[in-house]
Design a protein around this motif. Structure first.
Motif, short mmCIF file in Angstrom:
data_model
loop_
_atom_site.label_atom_id
_atom_site.label_comp_id
_atom_site.label_asym_id
_atom_site.label_seq_id
_atom_site.Cartn_x
_atom_site.Cartn_y
_atom_site.Cartn_z
N ARG A 46 -4.48 1.73 -2.56
CA ARG A 46 -3.24 2.49 -2.38
C ARG A 46 -3.46 3.96 -2.71
N VAL B 236 0.83 -1.21 0.00
CA VAL B 236 0.00 0.00 0.00
C VAL B 236 0.86 1.26 0.00
N THR B 237 1.98 1.20 0.71
CA THR B 237 2.87 2.38 0.77
C THR B 237 3.86 2.42 -0.38
N THR B 238 3.74 1.49 -1.33
CA THR B 238 4.59 1.42 -2.53
C THR B 238 6.07 1.31 -2.19
#
Length: 356
Positions: free
Chosen positions: A108, A81-83
């Motif tokens: 995301r 999700v936070t890449t």
């Protein structure tokens, strides 16, 4: 019960209070409420993704130990999700990759917007709003300042708004946060401060105000406020509420243009009801913008000069004329010829609160 004031307002020692706060207007949602809502939505989305990844853990591969535990699922969800993406856990099946593309990617983006929006609201937007209100405070002009938001003050603000005054052109000053919370709901500007202090009145540009209404709840406090206002704004009209008859003269000497005694007005209504059942009703009708008739004070127009007070352009009933500071009744000779600069008080019919 009317309160007598034996303390000379010139000698009354001012109380030191906390520094006044800047102007503010109503915020629909409290700051912490907004924070909790944003965090709740973000955690809900994260929880949803964790469950999806857990049920589809067979489509993931752990390049470190080959085993996908619940901790691995939580870890993979957070870095996905936070890449961040370290590459130690990756989706390998077609279904897992479709989940990442169609479900995790929109989540995301949503989480990113939530936190970016929070940063905007709590840092940029609120700083901007604070700066904007400071500019409004510096540029206040031709506004109405209400000093004291008790029964009389709140009624006057409501009546002003009913008469068409823009709430943004009204500034209410009161030390009570609870009272100001009610005033904020009307859309007016409010300030929690002591109205007897010079700094407070200077902050709302009292010298540029259209009018000042004083209703502090105590005669001595109200008179002291009038003194302070008159010192800072020699030409601004001041109306003040006093409850003791012997304080009316003090209020006028302090600089008030209009002194209103609600106790006396109530007595007039009561006495009027004895001689006529409809007198009190008509007086109340005149005083309220919601009645069928309304009292209006205005400067005589150029086209009305030379005409009698009975022939007003508005079609209203002229009652009194003010010329060079002198009150002239409609029956007096001077009212037969209106002159430039005359101020006329008339009764006009109203429709829906608006004077015809």
């Amino acid at each position: 019960m009317a309160q007598d004031v034996s303390l000379n307002p010139f000698k009354r020692k001012r109380k030191r209070t906390e520094p006044f706060r800047p102007l503010k207007r109503e915020v629909r949602l409290p700051v912490w409420g907004d924070v909790f809502i944003r965090l709740g939505v973000a955690f809900l989305l994260l929880g949803m993704v964790i469950l999806i990844h857990w049920f589809d853990r067979d489509g993931l591969v752990d390049n470190v130990d080959g085993d996908i535990s619940f901790i691995d699922v939580v870890y993979f969800t957070m870095i996905s999700v936070t890449t961040t993406g370290f590459g130690d856990i990756a989706p390998v099946s077609d279904r897992a990759r479709m989940i990442e593309a169609l479900i995790v990617t929109p989540v995301r983006i949503a989480v990113l917007f939530i936190f970016v929006g929070a940063a905007y609201d709590f840092v940029i937007k609120r700083s901007w709003e604070k700066w904007r209100m400071a500019r409004i405070q510096e540029q206040l002009t031709d506004h109405v300042v209400v000093l004291g938001y008790g029964v009389s003050g709140s009624q006057s603000v409501g009546e002003l708004i009913e008469r068409g005054v823009d709430p943004r052109c009204i500034v209410v000053i009161d030390p009570s946060e609870d009272r100001l919370a009610e005033a904020e709901k009307l859309g007016v500007n409010v300030m929690a401060a002591d109205a007897t202090r010079d700094e407070t009145l200077k902050a709302v540009r009292i010298d540029a105000a259209q009018s000042v209404l004083v209703s502090a709840g105590r005669d001595d406090t109200s008179i002291l406020i009038v003194l302070t206002v008159r010192h800072l704004a020699p030409d601004v009209p001041i109306s003040v509420v006093v409850r003791a008859d012997d304080n009316e003269l003090l209020a006028r000497q302090a600089g008030a243009n209009n002194v209103i005694n609600p106790v006396r007005f109530t007595g007039l209504l009561l006495a009027g009801s004895v001689k006529g059942a409809h007198i009190a009703d008509y007086l109340a009708d005149l005083a309220s913008v919601g009645g069928r008739v309304q009292l209006v004070e205005r400067v005589v127009g150029a086209e009305e000069c030379g005409k009698p007070i009975t022939d007003l352009k508005s079609g209203g009933q002229g009652l009194r004329l003010y010329r060079n500071g002198r009150a002239i009744g409609f029956w007096e000779e001077e009212c037969q010829t209106l002159q430039p600069g005359d101020v006329v008080v008339e009764i006009v019919p109203t429709v829906g609160g608006e004077a015809e």
